[in-house]
Design an enzyme around this catalytic site. Structure first.
Site, PDB file in Angstrom:
ATOM      1  N   LYS A 202      10.681   9.010 -14.100  1.00  7.95           N
ATOM      2  CA  LYS A 202      11.942   8.298 -13.846  1.00  7.95           C
ATOM      3  C   LYS A 202      11.895   6.849 -14.326  1.00  7.95           C
ATOM      4  O   LYS A 202      12.845   6.110 -14.162  1.00  7.95           O
ATOM      5  CB  LYS A 202      12.261   8.345 -12.347  1.00  7.95           C
ATOM      6  CG  LYS A 202      12.533   9.755 -11.859  1.00  7.95           C
ATOM      7  CD  LYS A 202      12.486   9.839 -10.335  1.00  7.95           C
ATOM      8  CE  LYS A 202      13.778   9.776  -9.676  1.00  7.95           C
ATOM      9  NZ  LYS A 202      13.697  10.016  -8.215  1.00  7.95           N
TER      10      LYS A 202
ATOM     11  N   LYS B  26      10.622   4.390 -13.074  1.00  5.46           N
ATOM     12  CA  LYS B  26      10.943   3.494 -11.960  1.00  5.46           C
ATOM     13  C   LYS B  26       9.630   2.948 -11.395  1.00  5.46           C
ATOM     14  O   LYS B  26       8.717   3.713 -11.106  1.00  5.46           O
ATOM     15  CB  LYS B  26      11.652   4.251 -10.822  1.00  5.46           C
ATOM     16  CG  LYS B  26      13.132   4.529 -11.024  1.00  5.46           C
ATOM     17  CD  LYS B  26      13.722   5.127  -9.727  1.00  5.46           C
ATOM     18  CE  LYS B  26      15.214   5.349  -9.828  1.00  5.46           C
ATOM     19  NZ  LYS B  26      15.792   5.880  -8.550  1.00  5.46           N
TER      20      LYS B  26
HETATM   21  N1  C2G Z   1      22.817   7.107  -3.147  1.00  9.37           N
HETATM   22  C1  C2G Z   1      24.112   6.949  -2.652  1.00  9.37           C
HETATM   23  N2  C2G Z   1      24.715   5.739  -2.716  1.00  9.37           N
HETATM   24  C2  C2G Z   1      24.064   4.673  -3.241  1.00  9.37           C
HETATM   25  C3  C2G Z   1      22.755   4.820  -3.733  1.00  9.37           C
HETATM   26  C4  C2G Z   1      22.136   6.059  -3.674  1.00  9.37           C
HETATM   27  O1  C2G Z   1      24.725   7.928  -2.158  1.00  9.37           O
HETATM   28  N3  C2G Z   1      24.721   3.466  -3.282  1.00  9.37           N
HETATM   29  C5  C2G Z   1      22.202   8.433  -3.084  1.00  9.37           C
HETATM   30  C6  C2G Z   1      21.872   8.997  -4.466  1.00  9.37           C
HETATM   31  O2  C2G Z   1      23.031   9.589  -5.052  1.00  9.37           O
HETATM   32  C7  C2G Z   1      20.793  10.023  -4.123  1.00  9.37           C
HETATM   33  C8  C2G Z   1      20.079   9.382  -2.917  1.00  9.37           C
HETATM   34  O3  C2G Z   1      20.978   8.372  -2.393  1.00  9.37           O
HETATM   35  O4  C2G Z   1      21.396  11.250  -3.711  1.00  9.37           O
HETATM   36  C9  C2G Z   1      18.762   8.728  -3.306  1.00  9.37           C
HETATM   37  O5  C2G Z   1      19.021   7.785  -4.318  1.00  9.37           O
HETATM   38  P1  C2G Z   1      17.816   7.393  -5.314  1.00  9.37           P
HETATM   39  O6  C2G Z   1      16.634   7.013  -4.527  1.00  9.37           O
HETATM   40  O7  C2G Z   1      18.365   6.478  -6.358  1.00  9.37           O
HETATM   41  O8  C2G Z   1      17.507   8.834  -5.958  1.00  9.37           O
HETATM   42  P2  C2G Z   1      17.434   9.210  -7.504  1.00  9.37           P
HETATM   43  O9  C2G Z   1      16.615   8.219  -8.236  1.00  9.37           O
HETATM   44  O10 C2G Z   1      18.804   9.503  -7.937  1.00  9.37           O
HETATM   45  O11 C2G Z   1      16.522  10.543  -7.444  1.00  9.37           O
HETATM   46  O12 C2G Z   1      15.383  15.041  -8.381  1.00  9.37           O
HETATM   47  C10 C2G Z   1      16.417  14.155  -7.977  1.00  9.37           C
HETATM   48  C11 C2G Z   1      15.952  12.722  -8.014  1.00  9.37           C
HETATM   49  O13 C2G Z   1      14.747  12.564  -7.294  1.00  9.37           O
HETATM   50  C12 C2G Z   1      17.036  11.817  -7.436  1.00  9.37           C
END
Ligand code: C2G
Length: 132
Positions: free
Chosen positions: A45, A47
């Site tokens: 990712k 990250k």
């Molecule tokens: N999220 C949200 N609103 C935000 C930020 C995040 O609803 N303002 C949700 C994202 O859509 C996700 C969850 O919180 O469903 C976790 O966000 P992240 O940690 O950014 O996850 P991500 O990097 O999208 O990883 O295999 C799937 C991945 O691991 C998802």
């Protein structure tokens, strides 16, 4: 017992994450969070998390909506996870809309929930970086 699963990095835990977890949990009786490992974040990712996997896991396990935290180590584990953990519903924020519909073939309901606007781990880092 209706079992729900969701996946993510959840770095710098914020109210957008909590809004997602609360709504996901409300879709069933038991919520599993598959938490991206440090390795998965770095390699797949691109990250670099502020908090380590263990620190992010501790934070998630402290949330009333979360029943179990498991590691997310690769993109492909979802198909087996939903069977391994007897999952009824898969939930993600709608930035992933459509990306995981294949899980319906495994007998899983797939739900995309609206993201919480204006907040993200990246936004937090940028805002803090711009402060004196
Ligand atoms: N999220 C949200 N609103 C935000 C930020 C995040 O609803 N303002 C949700 C994202 O859509 C996700 C969850 O919180 O469903 C976790 O966000 P992240 O940690 O950014 O996850 P991500 O990097 O999208 O990883 O295999 C799937 C991945 O691991 C998802």
């Amino acid at each position: 017992m209706k079992r729900v699963i969701t996946y993510g990095t959840f770095d710098l835990l914020h109210y957008g994450h909590i809004n997602l977890l609360r709504r996901a949990r409300a879709l069933g009786d038991y919520l599993i969070v598959a938490l991206s490992t440090d390795e998965f974040n770095r390699v797949e990712k691109n990250k670099m998390c502020y908090f380590s996997y263990e620190e992010r896991k501790l934070l998630l396990e402290s949330i009333r909506y979360v029943d179990l935290v498991i590691p997310e180590e690769n993109w492909d584990q979802k198909r087996s996870d939903v069977h391994l953990y007897h999952v009824d519903t898969f939930v993600m924020g709608d930035d992933w809309e459509g990306k995981f519909d294949f899980l319906k073939e495994e007998g899983c309901e797939v739900v995309y929930l609206p993201r919480t606007p204006e907040i993200s781990s990246t936004q937090i880092k940028n805002d803090l970086g711009n402060r004196e």
